[in-house]
Design an enzyme around this catalytic site. Sequence first.
Site, mmCIF file in Angstrom:
data_model
loop_
_atom_site.group_PDB
_atom_site.id
_atom_site.type_symbol
_atom_site.label_atom_id
_atom_site.label_comp_id
_atom_site.label_asym_id
_atom_site.label_seq_id
_atom_site.Cartn_x
_atom_site.Cartn_y
_atom_site.Cartn_z
ATOM 1 N N LYS A 14 -12.513 -4.864 8.223
ATOM 2 C CA LYS A 14 -11.397 -4.383 9.049
ATOM 3 C C LYS A 14 -11.423 -5.002 10.451
ATOM 4 C CE LYS A 14 -9.179 -1.240 6.478
ATOM 5 N NZ LYS A 14 -7.735 -1.163 6.267
ATOM 6 N N ARG A 30 -15.140 15.415 13.935
ATOM 7 C CA ARG A 30 -14.122 14.440 13.545
ATOM 8 C C ARG A 30 -12.767 14.795 14.160
ATOM 9 N NH1 ARG A 30 -18.051 12.272 12.052
ATOM 10 N NH2 ARG A 30 -18.607 11.429 9.993
ATOM 11 N N GLY A 89 0.846 -1.201 0.000
ATOM 12 C CA GLY A 89 0.000 0.000 0.000
ATOM 13 C C GLY A 89 0.873 1.240 0.000
ATOM 14 N N GLY A 90 2.116 1.083 -0.492
ATOM 15 C CA GLY A 90 3.142 2.129 -0.371
ATOM 16 C C GLY A 90 2.973 3.312 -1.282
ATOM 17 N N TYR A 135 -16.847 -2.066 4.843
ATOM 18 C CA TYR A 135 -15.457 -1.736 5.204
ATOM 19 C C TYR A 135 -15.197 -2.108 6.669
ATOM 20 C CZ TYR A 135 -11.505 1.598 5.961
ATOM 21 O OH TYR A 135 -10.308 2.204 6.268
ATOM 22 N N LYS A 154 -12.888 20.783 -4.222
ATOM 23 C CA LYS A 154 -14.067 21.621 -4.520
ATOM 24 C C LYS A 154 -13.733 23.101 -4.377
ATOM 25 C CE LYS A 154 -17.800 18.724 -2.720
ATOM 26 N NZ LYS A 154 -18.788 18.699 -1.632
ATOM 27 N N PRO A 195 -6.058 4.431 13.092
ATOM 28 C CA PRO A 195 -5.964 5.883 12.921
ATOM 29 C C PRO A 195 -7.351 6.516 12.761
ATOM 30 C CG PRO A 195 -5.155 4.744 10.949
ATOM 31 C CD PRO A 195 -5.806 3.713 11.839
ATOM 32 N N THR A 196 -7.433 7.795 13.055
ATOM 33 C CA THR A 196 -8.637 8.575 12.740
ATOM 34 C C THR A 196 -8.549 8.974 11.267
ATOM 35 O OG1 THR A 196 -7.440 10.511 13.460
ATOM 36 C CG2 THR A 196 -8.916 9.523 15.054
HETATM 37 P P1 NAP Z 1 -4.819 5.086 -0.395
HETATM 38 O O1 NAP Z 1 -4.162 6.404 -0.541
HETATM 39 O O2 NAP Z 1 -6.050 4.815 -1.195
HETATM 40 O O3 NAP Z 1 -3.726 3.950 -0.687
HETATM 41 C C1 NAP Z 1 -4.132 2.613 -0.757
HETATM 42 C C2 NAP Z 1 -2.953 1.780 -1.123
HETATM 43 O O4 NAP Z 1 -3.395 0.422 -1.269
HETATM 44 C C3 NAP Z 1 -2.310 2.169 -2.472
HETATM 45 O O5 NAP Z 1 -0.928 1.988 -2.367
HETATM 46 C C4 NAP Z 1 -2.929 1.165 -3.442
HETATM 47 O O6 NAP Z 1 -2.114 0.923 -4.576
HETATM 48 C C5 NAP Z 1 -2.977 -0.060 -2.544
HETATM 49 N N1 NAP Z 1 -3.969 -1.032 -3.004
HETATM 50 C C6 NAP Z 1 -5.314 -0.879 -3.056
HETATM 51 N N2 NAP Z 1 -5.898 -1.999 -3.547
HETATM 52 C C7 NAP Z 1 -4.872 -2.873 -3.792
HETATM 53 C C8 NAP Z 1 -4.818 -4.188 -4.308
HETATM 54 N N3 NAP Z 1 -5.931 -4.854 -4.674
HETATM 55 N N4 NAP Z 1 -3.607 -4.779 -4.457
HETATM 56 C C9 NAP Z 1 -2.465 -4.106 -4.092
HETATM 57 N N5 NAP Z 1 -2.461 -2.865 -3.576
HETATM 58 C C10 NAP Z 1 -3.653 -2.256 -3.437
HETATM 59 O O7 NAP Z 1 -5.215 4.805 1.101
HETATM 60 P P2 NAP Z 1 -4.575 5.402 2.450
HETATM 61 O O8 NAP Z 1 -5.448 6.530 2.865
HETATM 62 O O9 NAP Z 1 -3.118 5.576 2.313
HETATM 63 O O10 NAP Z 1 -4.905 4.199 3.456
HETATM 64 C C11 NAP Z 1 -3.890 3.349 3.973
HETATM 65 C C12 NAP Z 1 -4.503 2.503 5.084
HETATM 66 O O11 NAP Z 1 -5.006 3.358 6.105
HETATM 67 C C13 NAP Z 1 -5.692 1.653 4.619
HETATM 68 O O12 NAP Z 1 -5.626 0.394 5.251
HETATM 69 C C14 NAP Z 1 -6.902 2.428 5.113
HETATM 70 O O13 NAP Z 1 -7.999 1.586 5.321
HETATM 71 C C15 NAP Z 1 -6.362 3.018 6.397
HETATM 72 N N6 NAP Z 1 -7.037 4.252 6.870
HETATM 73 C C16 NAP Z 1 -7.120 5.355 6.050
HETATM 74 C C17 NAP Z 1 -7.769 6.497 6.531
HETATM 75 C C18 NAP Z 1 -7.906 7.753 5.695
HETATM 76 O O14 NAP Z 1 -8.548 8.709 6.158
HETATM 77 N N7 NAP Z 1 -7.330 7.832 4.505
HETATM 78 C C19 NAP Z 1 -8.301 6.503 7.837
HETATM 79 C C20 NAP Z 1 -8.176 5.364 8.626
HETATM 80 C C21 NAP Z 1 -7.530 4.244 8.133
HETATM 81 P P3 NAP Z 1 -2.316 1.830 -5.906
HETATM 82 O O15 NAP Z 1 -1.805 3.209 -5.563
HETATM 83 O O16 NAP Z 1 -1.480 1.162 -6.924
HETATM 84 O O17 NAP Z 1 -3.778 1.825 -6.193
HETATM 85 P P1 GDP Z 2 -15.978 9.659 7.580
HETATM 86 O O1 GDP Z 2 -15.159 10.547 8.480
HETATM 87 O O2 GDP Z 2 -15.543 8.229 7.599
HETATM 88 O O3 GDP Z 2 -17.460 9.813 7.828
HETATM 89 O O4 GDP Z 2 -15.737 10.076 6.055
HETATM 90 P P2 GDP Z 2 -15.437 11.445 5.314
HETATM 91 O O5 GDP Z 2 -14.011 11.824 5.441
HETATM 92 O O6 GDP Z 2 -15.978 11.227 3.931
HETATM 93 O O7 GDP Z 2 -16.266 12.595 6.065
HETATM 94 C C1 GDP Z 2 -17.680 12.607 5.969
HETATM 95 C C2 GDP Z 2 -18.267 13.831 6.655
HETATM 96 O O8 GDP Z 2 -17.909 15.025 5.956
HETATM 97 C C3 GDP Z 2 -19.790 13.754 6.622
HETATM 98 O O9 GDP Z 2 -20.344 14.429 7.740
HETATM 99 C C4 GDP Z 2 -20.119 14.505 5.327
HETATM 100 O O10 GDP Z 2 -21.444 14.998 5.305
HETATM 101 C C5 GDP Z 2 -19.083 15.638 5.406
HETATM 102 N N1 GDP Z 2 -18.755 16.252 4.102
HETATM 103 C C6 GDP Z 2 -19.002 17.553 3.756
HETATM 104 N N2 GDP Z 2 -18.591 17.803 2.515
HETATM 105 C C7 GDP Z 2 -18.017 16.650 2.050
HETATM 106 C C8 GDP Z 2 -17.389 16.297 0.819
HETATM 107 O O11 GDP Z 2 -17.250 17.084 -0.110
HETATM 108 N N3 GDP Z 2 -16.883 15.028 0.736
HETATM 109 C C9 GDP Z 2 -17.005 14.116 1.745
HETATM 110 N N4 GDP Z 2 -16.482 12.902 1.612
HETATM 111 N N5 GDP Z 2 -17.633 14.415 2.914
HETATM 112 C C10 GDP Z 2 -18.133 15.665 3.062
#
Ligand code: NAP
Ligand code: GDP
Length: 325
Positions: free
Chosen positions: A151, A219, A18-19, A147, A198, A174-175
Site C-alpha cells: 500500500k 482503534r 472493487g465495487g 499489506y 461470533k 481510511p481507518t
Molecule cells: P472488500 O469488501 O474485501 O472488497 C474488496 C473488493 O476488491 C471486492 O470488490 C473484490 O471483488 C475486489 N477484488 C479483490 N481482489 C480482486 C482482484 N484480484 N481482481 C479484481 N477485483 C478484486 O474490501 P473493502 O473493505 O471494501 O476495502 C476496499 C479498500 O479499502 C481496499 O483497498 C482496502 O485495502 C481499503 N481499506 C479497507 C479497510 C477496512 O477496514 N475494510 C480499512 C482501510 C482501508 P469480489 O467481491 O469479486 O471479490
Molecule cells: P487491525 O485494526 O488492522 O489491527 O485489524 P482488526 O480489525 O482485525 O482488529 C484487530 C484487533 O481486534 C486486535 O487487537 C485483536 O486482538 C482484536 N480482536 C478481538 N476479537 C477479534 C476478532 O474476533 N477478530 C479480529 N479480527 N480481531 C479481534
Amino acid sequence: MKPLYFWPCLDSNEAALGGSGLVGKAIHKVVNEDDTSKDETWVFLSSKDGDLVDRKATEAIFEKHKPTHVIHLAARVGGLFHNMAKKVEFFRENMLINDNVMECCRIYQVKKLVSCLSTCIFPDKTTYPIDETMLHNGAPHSSNLGYSIAKRLVDSMNHCYHEQYGCQFTSLIPTNVYGPHDNFNVQDGHVIPGLIHKCYLAKQKGEDMVLWGSGTPMRQFIFSEDLARLIVWVLREYKEIEPIILSVGEEDEVSISDVAKMICSAMDFKGQLINDTTKADGQFKKTASNKKLRTYKPDFKFTPIQEGIKQAVDWFVENYSVARK
Ligand code: NAP
Ligand code: GDP
C-alpha cells in the site's frame, strides 16, 4: 465525468474497481442517492469482471469501459489474523493489482485515479497523532508487513506518475471500516464484522462470546457510508497528489472491549464476554489526525459508532443467509 471504480467502476467515463466489497457497495448506495451523479455514468466492477492481478485482464477492463475517472478499491483485504497468516499473498496480490491499475490508468489517459490506503500502514514506532506526512517514516507493525508495504508503494508511485507523466493520481487513508456488506468471516475479517458474527452464533447457541486478545488496543472506526461520501468528494474535488486521512477525530478512538460491548448491546446478547489472551493484540494504537480533512470539510458529520454498529448488526441478522462469512 466518468469515474472507473475498481471495483466499483464508473462507466464509459467513470469507474470503480472493487465495487462489490464493503466500501464499493456503500459508494453505490451514496451515488444512487445523490443528484450530481445523474450527470455521471458509474460502473461498479468486481473480480467477476476480471482479475486485476492479471495484466491482460486489467487491460481488457480499461479497453471495454474507457473510464475517465477511477476509484481503486480492489485489494486483498483482511483483519489482523488474516494479515498475520498470509503476508506474502497480501504483498504480492496487492502490489500486482496496484501496478496493473496504475499503469492502465496512465496508458488509457484516466483524468483522475483515487486509490485506497489504510491507517494500519503507518509506522509502528511513532508519535501521536499520526498525520499524512509520516507515512514513510519507519517500519510498519510486523503483523501486516506485506499489506503495508504494498500500500505504501501506491503513494510513492502516485508521485512518480505525477512527476514523470503529469498524472492526477492520489490516495486516501481510511481507518478501520465497518458496515453492511462487510466480510463477516470470523477467521479472516476485521474485528467488528468478526465479533458481530461470533455474537450472533453465541446468541443462537446460548454460549459465551470469545474476544481475541486483551481488548485494550485502541482503534478509530469509520462507518462505510460516511467513508463513501468522503471518497466521492475526493474524486470530485480533492486536487492534491498527497494522501488524505479520512477518519473520525482522535477523541472518537475506542477500545476493542468497548466495541465488543456495543456489539453485544446491539445484538441484545445476554451472555458473558470472555477474553482469549493467547491471541494477538496487534498494534496497540494508530491514532490518526483528521486535521487535514477538517480544513476541507469542517462540518462533515460522522455517524456515531453505536448507531453505525446497530445498522451493521441489523444488516447482518437480516441478510445472514447471503452475507459474506
Ligand atoms: P472488500 O469488501 O474485501 O472488497 C474488496 C473488493 O476488491 C471486492 O470488490 C473484490 O471483488 C475486489 N477484488 C479483490 N481482489 C480482486 C482482484 N484480484 N481482481 C479484481 N477485483 C478484486 O474490501 P473493502 O473493505 O471494501 O476495502 C476496499 C479498500 O479499502 C481496499 O483497498 C482496502 O485495502 C481499503 N481499506 C479497507 C479497510 C477496512 O477496514 N475494510 C480499512 C482501510 C482501508 P469480489 O467481491 O469479486 O471479490
Ligand atoms: P487491525 O485494526 O488492522 O489491527 O485489524 P482488526 O480489525 O482485525 O482488529 C484487530 C484487533 O481486534 C486486535 O487487537 C485483536 O486482538 C482484536 N480482536 C478481538 N476479537 C477479534 C476478532 O474476533 N477478530 C479480529 N479480527 N480481531 C479481534
